[in-house]
Motif scaffolding. Structure first.
Motif, PDB file in Angstrom:
ATOM      1  N   PRO A 192      -9.920   5.484   9.910  1.00  0.00           N
ATOM      2  CA  PRO A 192      -8.529   5.342  10.356  1.00  0.00           C
ATOM      3  C   PRO A 192      -7.756   6.659  10.361  1.00  0.00           C
ATOM      4  CG  PRO A 192      -9.117   3.540   8.908  1.00  0.00           C
ATOM      5  CD  PRO A 192     -10.256   4.511   8.858  1.00  0.00           C
ATOM      6  N   LEU A 193      -7.888   7.449   9.289  1.00  0.00           N
ATOM      7  CA  LEU A 193      -7.188   8.734   9.271  1.00  0.00           C
ATOM      8  C   LEU A 193      -7.807   9.724  10.249  1.00  0.00           C
ATOM      9  CD1 LEU A 193      -6.228   9.554   5.560  1.00  0.00           C
ATOM     10  CD2 LEU A 193      -4.743   8.907   7.458  1.00  0.00           C
ATOM     11  N   ALA A 194      -9.130   9.707  10.356  1.00  0.00           N
ATOM     12  CA  ALA A 194      -9.796  10.618  11.293  1.00  0.00           C
ATOM     13  C   ALA A 194      -9.380  10.338  12.731  1.00  0.00           C
ATOM     14  CB  ALA A 194     -11.309  10.495  11.152  1.00  0.00           C
ATOM     15  N   ALA A 195      -9.098   9.061  13.030  1.00  0.00           N
ATOM     16  CA  ALA A 195      -8.708   8.681  14.388  1.00  0.00           C
ATOM     17  C   ALA A 195      -7.222   8.875  14.650  1.00  0.00           C
ATOM     18  CB  ALA A 195      -9.088   7.222  14.642  1.00  0.00           C
ATOM     19  N   LEU A 196      -6.455   9.251  13.631  1.00  0.00           N
ATOM     20  CA  LEU A 196      -5.013   9.412  13.822  1.00  0.00           C
ATOM     21  C   LEU A 196      -4.663  10.407  14.933  1.00  0.00           C
ATOM     22  CD1 LEU A 196      -2.151   8.703  12.965  1.00  0.00           C
ATOM     23  CD2 LEU A 196      -2.339  10.402  11.124  1.00  0.00           C
ATOM     24  N   PRO A 197      -5.343  11.567  15.034  1.00  0.00           N
ATOM     25  CA  PRO A 197      -5.038  12.463  16.161  1.00  0.00           C
ATOM     26  C   PRO A 197      -5.266  11.815  17.530  1.00  0.00           C
ATOM     27  CG  PRO A 197      -6.227  13.658  14.472  1.00  0.00           C
ATOM     28  CD  PRO A 197      -6.275  12.208  14.086  1.00  0.00           C
ATOM     29  N   LEU A 198      -6.245  10.908  17.628  1.00  0.00           N
ATOM     30  CA  LEU A 198      -6.432  10.194  18.891  1.00  0.00           C
ATOM     31  C   LEU A 198      -5.179   9.393  19.249  1.00  0.00           C
ATOM     32  CD1 LEU A 198     -10.080   8.782  18.734  1.00  0.00           C
ATOM     33  CD2 LEU A 198      -9.182  10.418  20.396  1.00  0.00           C
ATOM     34  N   LEU A 199      -4.616   8.726  18.235  1.00  0.00           N
ATOM     35  CA  LEU A 199      -3.404   7.942  18.467  1.00  0.00           C
ATOM     36  C   LEU A 199      -2.228   8.850  18.820  1.00  0.00           C
ATOM     37  CD1 LEU A 199      -2.023   5.155  18.369  1.00  0.00           C
ATOM     38  CD2 LEU A 199      -1.572   5.583  15.946  1.00  0.00           C
ATOM     39  N   LEU A 200      -2.098   9.968  18.104  1.00  0.00           N
ATOM     40  CA  LEU A 200      -0.999  10.898  18.385  1.00  0.00           C
ATOM     41  C   LEU A 200      -1.141  11.513  19.775  1.00  0.00           C
ATOM     42  CD1 LEU A 200      -0.726  12.728  14.926  1.00  0.00           C
ATOM     43  CD2 LEU A 200       0.712  10.872  15.810  1.00  0.00           C
ATOM     44  N   GLY A 201      -2.367  11.824  20.167  1.00  0.00           N
ATOM     45  CA  GLY A 201      -2.583  12.365  21.501  1.00  0.00           C
ATOM     46  C   GLY A 201      -2.229  11.367  22.581  1.00  0.00           C
ATOM     47  N   ALA A 202      -2.659  10.108  22.388  1.00  0.00           N
ATOM     48  CA  ALA A 202      -2.309   9.059  23.353  1.00  0.00           C
ATOM     49  C   ALA A 202      -0.804   8.874  23.425  1.00  0.00           C
ATOM     50  CB  ALA A 202      -2.987   7.751  22.953  1.00  0.00           C
ATOM     51  N   HIS A 203      -0.141   9.003  22.281  1.00  0.00           N
ATOM     52  CA  HIS A 203       1.311   8.873  22.228  1.00  0.00           C
ATOM     53  C   HIS A 203       1.991   9.895  23.125  1.00  0.00           C
ATOM     54  CE1 HIS A 203       5.074   8.460  19.485  1.00  0.00           C
ATOM     55  NE2 HIS A 203       5.054   7.524  20.406  1.00  0.00           N
ATOM     56  N   SER A 245       3.822   3.227  11.074  1.00  0.00           N
ATOM     57  CA  SER A 245       4.276   2.900   9.722  1.00  0.00           C
ATOM     58  C   SER A 245       3.243   2.072   8.963  1.00  0.00           C
ATOM     59  CB  SER A 245       5.611   2.149   9.771  1.00  0.00           C
ATOM     60  OG  SER A 245       5.492   0.914  10.445  1.00  0.00           O
ATOM     61  N   VAL A 246       2.290   1.466   9.677  1.00  0.00           N
ATOM     62  CA  VAL A 246       1.188   0.741   9.030  1.00  0.00           C
ATOM     63  C   VAL A 246      -0.083   1.586   9.039  1.00  0.00           C
ATOM     64  CG1 VAL A 246      -0.327  -1.267   9.197  1.00  0.00           C
ATOM     65  CG2 VAL A 246       2.120  -1.535   9.547  1.00  0.00           C
ATOM     66  N   TRP A 247      -0.350   2.244  10.137  1.00  0.00           N
ATOM     67  CA  TRP A 247      -1.605   2.979  10.318  1.00  0.00           C
ATOM     68  C   TRP A 247      -1.799   4.034   9.226  1.00  0.00           C
ATOM     69  CZ3 TRP A 247      -4.576   2.848  15.200  1.00  0.00           C
ATOM     70  CH2 TRP A 247      -5.694   3.699  15.175  1.00  0.00           C
ATOM     71  N   VAL A 248      -0.772   4.839   8.965  1.00  0.00           N
ATOM     72  CA  VAL A 248      -0.934   5.944   8.014  1.00  0.00           C
ATOM     73  C   VAL A 248      -1.201   5.451   6.593  1.00  0.00           C
ATOM     74  CG1 VAL A 248       0.159   7.974   6.978  1.00  0.00           C
ATOM     75  CG2 VAL A 248       0.401   7.537   9.438  1.00  0.00           C
ATOM     76  N   PRO A 249      -0.360   4.574   6.029  1.00  0.00           N
ATOM     77  CA  PRO A 249      -0.659   4.140   4.654  1.00  0.00           C
ATOM     78  C   PRO A 249      -1.974   3.368   4.526  1.00  0.00           C
ATOM     79  CG  PRO A 249       1.157   2.851   5.572  1.00  0.00           C
ATOM     80  CD  PRO A 249       0.904   3.990   6.506  1.00  0.00           C
ATOM     81  N   VAL A 250      -2.316   2.543   5.516  1.00  0.00           N
ATOM     82  CA  VAL A 250      -3.595   1.834   5.474  1.00  0.00           C
ATOM     83  C   VAL A 250      -4.752   2.831   5.566  1.00  0.00           C
ATOM     84  CG1 VAL A 250      -5.099   0.245   6.732  1.00  0.00           C
ATOM     85  CG2 VAL A 250      -2.715  -0.364   6.330  1.00  0.00           C
ATOM     86  N   GLY A 251      -4.596   3.859   6.398  1.00  0.00           N
ATOM     87  CA  GLY A 251      -5.630   4.882   6.511  1.00  0.00           C
ATOM     88  C   GLY A 251      -5.843   5.608   5.193  1.00  0.00           C
ATOM     89  N   VAL A 252      -4.746   5.939   4.507  1.00  0.00           N
ATOM     90  CA  VAL A 252      -4.863   6.592   3.196  1.00  0.00           C
ATOM     91  C   VAL A 252      -5.526   5.651   2.200  1.00  0.00           C
ATOM     92  CG1 VAL A 252      -3.560   7.538   1.257  1.00  0.00           C
ATOM     93  CG2 VAL A 252      -2.891   8.116   3.596  1.00  0.00           C
ATOM     94  N   TRP A 253      -5.108   4.406   2.200  1.00  0.00           N
ATOM     95  CA  TRP A 253      -5.663   3.412   1.272  1.00  0.00           C
ATOM     96  C   TRP A 253      -7.174   3.252   1.471  1.00  0.00           C
ATOM     97  CZ3 TRP A 253      -8.032  -1.406   1.833  1.00  0.00           C
ATOM     98  CH2 TRP A 253      -8.094  -2.189   0.670  1.00  0.00           C
ATOM     99  N   CYS A 254      -7.617   3.276   2.712  1.00  0.00           N
ATOM    100  CA  CYS A 254      -9.049   3.147   3.003  1.00  0.00           C
ATOM    101  C   CYS A 254      -9.836   4.376   2.567  1.00  0.00           C
ATOM    102  CB  CYS A 254      -9.266   2.929   4.501  1.00  0.00           C
ATOM    103  SG  CYS A 254      -8.710   1.325   5.119  1.00  0.00           S
TER     104      CYS A 254
END
Length: 215
Positions: free
Chosen positions: A33-44, A74-83
């Motif tokens: 989830p955290l590794a894929a965060l840049p993919l989400l930011l890029g799509a944004h 607001s869900v993706w980041v904390p869940v990514g850290v938790w995982c």
């Protein structure tokens, strides 16, 4: 996110490329989830390039931008850290995940019941939503996103939390003055930091068969 359609397009493509590399190099399922965060930011940012192209206003692209920026992150980041963090650290991140979930629920309800409009203001893009209890929602959003990183117990993720918090303040001030939108630069820097985090993550320990463990 950026100051023009071209800037959003270039930055979005570059950040999404970093995200693809991060995902490809990930060796732990919990890190995805955290590794894929840049993919989400890029799509944004690619979505916002389209909003610049059509001159702002309402529509599917504007709603998509708001959904990613507000409830999803607001869900993706904390869940990514938790995982990603060890179980003992995950317990203290759980409360932040709960804050993110509640915040996301209120934000999602607001987006479902209120119109979202994008307005071009010089070199910035403003999104008019009219959130109820905006101060509380912003506080919950920051606790969920920046707070999760600060509580991660991981040196690089903690540094990312400090960078995100300080960078967001600077970007907000520049945006508030309607001088220039620099959120894309912050997203790019954060993506590079996440790439460094992915590279340093240890490989998972192999699970030995029971007969190997006995010998």
């Amino acid at each position: 996110m950026c100051w023009s359609a071209t800037a959003d397009l270039v930055a979005g493509t570059a950040i999404a490329s970093v995200g693809a590399v991060c995902v490809a190099r990930t060796r732990r399922a919990g890190d995805l989830p955290l590794a894929a965060l840049p993919l989400l930011l890029g799509a944004h940012q690619l979505v916002e390039a389209q909003i610049w192209h059509i001159g702002g206003g309402t529509g599917a692209a504007t709603v998509a931008w708001a959904v990613i920026a507000l409830p999803l992150l607001s869900v993706w980041v904390p869940v990514g850290v938790w995982c990603a963090v060890p179980r003992r650290t995950g317990r203290r991140v759980t409360a932040v995940v709960a804050v993110g979930a509640v915040t996301a629920a209120f934000l999602a309800h607001a987006l479902a019941t209120r119109p979202v409009r994008a307005e071009i203001r010089g070199h910035t893009m403003a999104y008019v939503i009219g959130l109820p209890h905006a101060e509380l929602l912003v506080a919950g959003y920051l606790i969920a996103t920046v707070g999760a990183l600060l509580l991660s117990g991981d040196r690089r993720l903690t540094a990312l939390g400090v960078l995100t918090g300080a960078g967001a303040l600077v970007c907000w001030l520049l945006w508030r003055l309607e001088f220039v939108s620099t959120w894309c630069a912050l997203a790019a820097v954060c993506s590079v930091v996440l790439y460094g985090w992915v590279r340093t993550r240890p490989a998972p320990r192999p699970v030995l068969p029971a007969w190997d463990a006995r010998h």
